[in-house]
Design a protein around this motif. Structure first.
Motif, PDB file in Angstrom:
ATOM      1  N   GLY A 396       0.811  -1.208   0.000  1.00  0.00           N
ATOM      2  CA  GLY A 396       0.000   0.000   0.000  1.00  0.00           C
ATOM      3  C   GLY A 396       0.845   1.258   0.000  1.00  0.00           C
ATOM      4  N   ASN A 397       0.574   2.178  -0.935  1.00  0.00           N
ATOM      5  CA  ASN A 397       1.364   3.406  -1.007  1.00  0.00           C
ATOM      6  C   ASN A 397       0.725   4.556  -0.227  1.00  0.00           C
ATOM      7  OD1 ASN A 397      -0.802   3.814  -2.738  1.00  0.00           O
ATOM      8  ND2 ASN A 397       0.377   5.114  -4.146  1.00  0.00           N
ATOM      9  N   VAL A 398      -0.533   4.384   0.228  1.00  0.00           N
ATOM     10  CA  VAL A 398      -1.203   5.392   1.041  1.00  0.00           C
ATOM     11  C   VAL A 398      -1.176   4.987   2.508  1.00  0.00           C
ATOM     12  CG1 VAL A 398      -3.443   6.442   1.564  1.00  0.00           C
ATOM     13  CG2 VAL A 398      -2.669   6.260  -0.802  1.00  0.00           C
ATOM     14  N   PHE A 399      -1.501   3.729   2.757  1.00  0.00           N
ATOM     15  CA  PHE A 399      -1.377   3.164   4.107  1.00  0.00           C
ATOM     16  C   PHE A 399      -0.875   1.740   3.967  1.00  0.00           C
ATOM     17  CE2 PHE A 399      -2.957   0.625   7.644  1.00  0.00           C
ATOM     18  CZ  PHE A 399      -2.466   1.365   8.725  1.00  0.00           C
ATOM     19  N   SER A 400       0.214   1.438   4.666  1.00  0.00           N
ATOM     20  CA  SER A 400       0.788   0.092   4.607  1.00  0.00           C
ATOM     21  C   SER A 400       0.723  -0.548   5.992  1.00  0.00           C
ATOM     22  CB  SER A 400       2.238   0.129   4.112  1.00  0.00           C
ATOM     23  OG  SER A 400       3.029   0.931   4.966  1.00  0.00           O
ATOM     24  N   TRP A 401       0.561  -1.864   5.993  1.00  0.00           N
ATOM     25  CA  TRP A 401       0.390  -2.624   7.232  1.00  0.00           C
ATOM     26  C   TRP A 401       1.753  -2.855   7.865  1.00  0.00           C
ATOM     27  CZ3 TRP A 401      -3.680  -3.579  10.127  1.00  0.00           C
ATOM     28  CH2 TRP A 401      -3.651  -4.612  11.074  1.00  0.00           C
ATOM     29  N   MET A 402       2.164  -1.927   8.739  1.00  0.00           N
ATOM     30  CA  MET A 402       3.430  -2.025   9.454  1.00  0.00           C
ATOM     31  C   MET A 402       3.179  -1.712  10.926  1.00  0.00           C
ATOM     32  SD  MET A 402       5.692  -2.627   6.984  1.00  0.00           S
ATOM     33  CE  MET A 402       7.292  -2.082   7.564  1.00  0.00           C
ATOM     34  N   GLU A 403       3.876  -2.405  11.810  1.00  0.00           N
ATOM     35  CA  GLU A 403       3.687  -2.172  13.242  1.00  0.00           C
ATOM     36  C   GLU A 403       3.979  -0.727  13.616  1.00  0.00           C
ATOM     37  OE1 GLU A 403       4.867  -5.174  16.119  1.00  0.00           O
ATOM     38  OE2 GLU A 403       5.591  -6.407  14.461  1.00  0.00           O
ATOM     39  N   SER A 404       4.912  -0.097  12.934  1.00  0.00           N
ATOM     40  CA  SER A 404       5.274   1.280  13.254  1.00  0.00           C
ATOM     41  C   SER A 404       4.203   2.280  12.828  1.00  0.00           C
ATOM     42  CB  SER A 404       6.604   1.637  12.577  1.00  0.00           C
ATOM     43  OG  SER A 404       6.508   1.477  11.165  1.00  0.00           O
ATOM     44  N   ASN A 405       3.225   1.842  12.023  1.00  0.00           N
ATOM     45  CA  ASN A 405       2.185   2.757  11.531  1.00  0.00           C
ATOM     46  C   ASN A 405       0.909   2.718  12.365  1.00  0.00           C
ATOM     47  OD1 ASN A 405       3.828   3.528   9.414  1.00  0.00           O
ATOM     48  ND2 ASN A 405       2.923   2.091   7.943  1.00  0.00           N
TER      49      ASN A 405
END
Length: 424
Positions: A396-405
């Motif tokens: 995802g370039n708008v919202f990506s599934w990362m713990e830091s996000n």
């Protein structure tokens, strides 16, 4: 002497002063002549004056007393029912909370606190504590195998804090059982509990990271075990303005009759800017600027499913994919309305206000993973690659599934997750 045409009767009436309660002992006699043929009772009633007012007042007071008596009886029944619930709560060691209700997204949140009664609220807290204790047990097993002194020390500290939380919950039950009536500042109590649970969750998460430094930061899932208005996750960054988008996620739930709200995006002035929700007995819906499209998804079977929704502002065209296969499409969904920026993206709750106004009846119950968002329409091939965990799948370039996000609140839990391996 001729007989008088009028016969005099002495009418004695007790007049009560209306000025103060101290005047109750003051009386006066009123004498008045009446025609000989007039009924004495009618004459007395007609000329009673203050006595009639006093009689009316007494009747009104009597009616008020009867109403208050009925109210007291109802309150006694309520107290009896509350006592019974608290007893069951204590004897059953905090059973799981009841099922959902239903409310239209964007409606006024009338729940305020958790609107299911004190016993069920305590049950939810107990369930959350048990979940955190289970995570600590997993960490204990890990630390035994790795001889991590620091992990053991932090685990013991967290265990003590959870034990203290359990004591607080039991103390709260005992206090309510003894009081049985009277108002309590439940909101303040709940805020303290939520704050402690959130703090515990963050510290447990830090401990888990310490033992899993080599794990990819996108291989995790969020679990929402209860239908509450305080468990949720929030994106640390907002979304940009979008004239088209694709949103995809893995989802697992067996909640009935509806799974709730996997995610909601609110902007100033519009709480339902972008919402995915399944509430009441309705099918899953996608809302854009409060406009609704019903989606042909069937997911509450307790299995993992991959969902994707695409949308473009031109003519409001949309497509819905489940497990890599297109299940439906349509148009005229918020046409020519770009998704606004500077909002708040929340996972697990539907927002009635910017970043808040949660309603437990619309909360998500289940597990979420790999929520990604793009500001373009993905192709059918790209969506299929995502559903089958193909290495060529885009991020995802708008919202990506990362713990830091993502930030987690209220006791929602986080576990390791491998999409296609878990789905099989």
């Amino acid at each position: 002497m001729d007989r008088l045409p009028w016969k005099l009767f002495l009418l004695c009436c007790l007049a009560t002063s209306e000025s103060s309660a101290q005047d109750l002992g003051q009386t006066q006699f009123i004498c008045k002549s009446v025609p000989k043929d007039m009924d004495l009772c009618a004459a007395t009633m007609q000329n009673s004056g203050p006595a009639e007012d006093l009689k009316t007042t007494v009747m009104q007071l009597r009616e008020t007393v009867l109403q208050q008596k009925e109210t007291i009886m109802n309150q006694k029944e309520t107290i009896k029912e509350l006592t019974s619930k608290l007893s069951r709560c204590e004897s059953q060691s905090f059973p799981a909370a009841a099922g959902p209700g239903g409310r239209r997204p964007g409606a006024k949140n009338t729940m305020g606190d958790i609107s299911r009664g004190t016993a069920e609220t305590l049950a939810q807290l107990g369930h959350t504590l048990q979940t955190l204790k289970q995570r600590l047990e997993n960490l204990e097993q890990y630390s035994r195998g790795n001889n991590t002194v620091q992990a053991n020390s932090l685990k013991d500290l967290l265990q003590n804090k959870i034990d203290d939380m359990e004591k607080q919950v039991l103390s709260r039950v005992n206090t309510l059982e003894e009081a049985k009536s009277g108002s309590r500042n439940d909101s303040e109590q709940r805020n303290r509990v939520e704050s402690t649970l959130t703090s515990l969750h963050h510290r447990i998460t830090d401990l888990e990271k310490g033992g899993k430094e080599n794990r990819p930061t996108d291989k995790f899932q969020l679990t929402f075990p209860l239908r509450t208005n305080y468990m949720y996750a929030k994106a640390k960054r907002t979304l940009p303005e979008m004239y088209s988008f694709t949103v995809c996620l893995w989802i697992k739930s067996s909640a009935s009759p509806a799974v709730g709200t996997p995610f909601s995006y609110a902007v100033p002035g519009q709480a339902n800017e972008l919402v995915l929700i399944e509430w009441g007995n309705n099918p899953m819906e996608i809302l854009i600027n409060d406009k609704v499209a019903k989606l042909p998804f069937l997911i509450n079977d307790g299995k993992w499913h991959h969902l994707c929704i695409t949308w473009t502002t031109r003519d409001g065209m949309w497509e819905a994919f489940q497990d890599g296969v297109m299940r439906g499409s349509g148009e005229n969904l918020a046409p020519y309305h770009p998704v606004k920026p500077e909002g708040v993206l929340v996972l697990g709750q539907e927002q009635d206000t910017l970043g808040g106004g949660f309603d437990a009846t619309q909360a998500f119950v289940g597990e979420l993973a790999n929520l990604n968002m793009w500001n373009r329409k993905l192709s059918i091939t790209e969506i299929y690659n995502l559903a089958t965990c193909n290495s060529k799948a885009p991020a995802g370039n708008v919202f990506s599934w990362m713990e830091s996000n993502i930030e987690i609140f209220g006791g929602a839990t986080k576990w390791a997750f491998e999409p296609c391996r878990s789905a099989n």
